[in-house]
Design a protein around this motif. Structure first.
Motif, mmCIF file in Angstrom:
data_model
loop_
_atom_site.group_PDB
_atom_site.id
_atom_site.type_symbol
_atom_site.label_atom_id
_atom_site.label_comp_id
_atom_site.label_asym_id
_atom_site.label_seq_id
_atom_site.Cartn_x
_atom_site.Cartn_y
_atom_site.Cartn_z
ATOM 1 N N GLN A 1 0.822 -1.207 0.000
ATOM 2 C CA GLN A 1 0.000 0.000 0.000
ATOM 3 C C GLN A 1 0.859 1.260 0.000
ATOM 4 O OE1 GLN A 1 -3.678 0.397 2.063
ATOM 5 N NE2 GLN A 1 -3.638 -1.699 2.799
ATOM 6 N N GLN A 2 1.908 1.269 0.807
ATOM 7 C CA GLN A 2 2.772 2.447 0.855
ATOM 8 C C GLN A 2 3.460 2.688 -0.483
ATOM 9 O OE1 GLN A 2 3.355 4.784 3.315
ATOM 10 N NE2 GLN A 2 1.575 3.856 4.303
ATOM 11 N N VAL A 3 3.917 1.624 -1.115
ATOM 12 C CA VAL A 3 4.576 1.774 -2.417
ATOM 13 C C VAL A 3 3.575 2.258 -3.462
ATOM 14 C CG1 VAL A 3 5.822 0.571 -4.246
ATOM 15 C CG2 VAL A 3 6.345 0.072 -1.866
ATOM 16 N N LEU A 4 2.362 1.711 -3.444
ATOM 17 C CA LEU A 4 1.336 2.168 -4.380
ATOM 18 C C LEU A 4 1.045 3.660 -4.203
ATOM 19 C CD1 LEU A 4 -1.288 -0.732 -4.338
ATOM 20 C CD2 LEU A 4 -0.009 0.084 -6.325
ATOM 21 N N HIS A 5 1.010 4.111 -2.976
ATOM 22 C CA HIS A 5 0.677 5.507 -2.711
ATOM 23 C C HIS A 5 1.806 6.465 -3.078
ATOM 24 C CE1 HIS A 5 -3.241 5.652 -0.679
ATOM 25 N NE2 HIS A 5 -2.952 4.448 -0.224
ATOM 26 N N HIS A 6 3.064 6.044 -2.938
ATOM 27 C CA HIS A 6 4.159 7.006 -3.001
ATOM 28 C C HIS A 6 5.207 6.734 -4.074
ATOM 29 C CE1 HIS A 6 2.614 8.843 0.637
ATOM 30 N NE2 HIS A 6 2.609 7.660 1.234
ATOM 31 N N SER A 7 5.091 5.640 -4.809
ATOM 32 C CA SER A 7 6.078 5.335 -5.843
ATOM 33 C C SER A 7 6.147 6.435 -6.886
ATOM 34 C CB SER A 7 5.735 4.007 -6.518
ATOM 35 O OG SER A 7 6.616 3.761 -7.606
ATOM 36 N N ARG A 8 7.333 6.644 -7.420
ATOM 37 C CA ARG A 8 7.546 7.635 -8.470
ATOM 38 C C ARG A 8 7.535 7.010 -9.866
ATOM 39 N NH1 ARG A 8 6.874 12.518 -6.188
ATOM 40 N NH2 ARG A 8 8.219 13.456 -7.784
#
Length: 299
Positions: free
Chosen positions: A273-280
């Protein structure tokens, strides 16, 4: 037997158009057909017009949705003549309809958010729900955040040894082969907070042990994919932060739907979830891997 298509969740929003562009490139690279799927949640459309609960889809709204998706499919096919592009209207909430359609897909591609919900959210509820329940890998795409003069090539994958992360690793190797690019495999371990550091704490020893475990895990994979340049990295950091940082120089980040930590009842782990929200860069969430072909007709 029909080749499984790449399915794009499409609603005409800027985010969906970005996802469509990415999916068209992927379809051309993998030689798969592309299906634009518009989820027609008719009761939401009716509620916006009338406070009364509707009992049947509004025919005008439905026709408009059909025209939207079919027009987008025609334009996409014209712009990419080597890709077979079709469109379909699905009835029901987007997360439910797209999850069901994923049973027949090789890959499901979504924008980070569509027309609904709160516009200031980084990730829409449909993207989260579908990533947690889909029966094929899901790629969530947001608009590029890098300088076009600085092209990205690496595929990055997070690995912790869990079954889901091993599925993600296999998917990442295949993507690196298709793109003919380097694969960065990242294993992160989280240092304890300063107030809880044990007396015999030795981060160098922990990193060395994690590195040995990662090297052992990759032996068979390197033999299976000798054509892929693999860079294995062990990072002393929170896994989500390590992968988000790596995404700044990546073309694609791949994660399993959940790893070893957290609550086992959750279908989508906190790292994902964190990667989905903040990935570039685009993120692929791997929960299940379908077979290459599907006996059902896809339309």
């Amino acid at each position: 037997m029909t080749t499984r298509p790449i399915v794009v969740g499409y609603d005409g929003s800027p985010s969906a158009r970005t996802a469509l562009d990415w999916a068209l490139d992927e379809a051309a690279r993998t030689r798969r057909p592309l299906l634009l799927a518009y989820a027609f949640e008719w009761f939401a459309v009716a509620a916006a017009v009338s406070p009364e609960v509707a009992t049947w889809p509004d025919p005008t709204a439905r026709r408009d949705a059909e025209v939207l998706v079919q027009t987008a499919a025609v334009e996409a096919a014209e712009a990419h003549p080597g890709v077979i592009v079709t469109g379909v209207l699905l009835d029901g909430p987007a997360s439910v309809a797209l999850t069901e359609r994923s049973r027949q897909a090789a890959l499901l591609v979504l924008g980070n958010r569509g027309h609904g919900g709160f516009t200031d959210l980084l990730l829409g509820s449909t993207s989260v729900a579908v990533s947690a329940h889909a029966h094929c890998p899901v790629v969530v795409v947001r608009e590029a955040m890098t300088d076009p003069a600085d092209p990205r090539t690496d595929v990055v994958v997070g690995i912790d040894g869990s079954p889901c992360s091993l599925l993600a690793l296999g998917y990442a190797f295949d993507r690196a082969v298709e793109r003919d690019v380097r694969l960065r495999v990242i294993r992160a371990w989280t240092p304890p907070p300063p107030q809880y550091i044990p007396f015999n704490y030795n981060p160098a020893e922990i990193t060395a042990a994690e590195r040995a475990a990662l090297d052992d895990l990759l032996v068979d994979w390197r033999q299976k994919y000798p054509q892929v340049e693999v860079v294995a990295e062990v990072v002393a950091d929170a896994p989500s932060r390590a992968l988000v940082n790596a995404s700044r120089a990546a073309d694609l980040v791949v994660v399993g739907s959940r790893g070893r930590g957290g609550f086992r009842g959750l279908l989508l782990g906190s790292v994902s979830q964190q990667v989905l929200h903040h990935s570039r860069c685009p993120v692929a969430v791997v929960r299940e891997m379908p077979s290459d072909t599907d006996p059902a007709q896809v339309g």
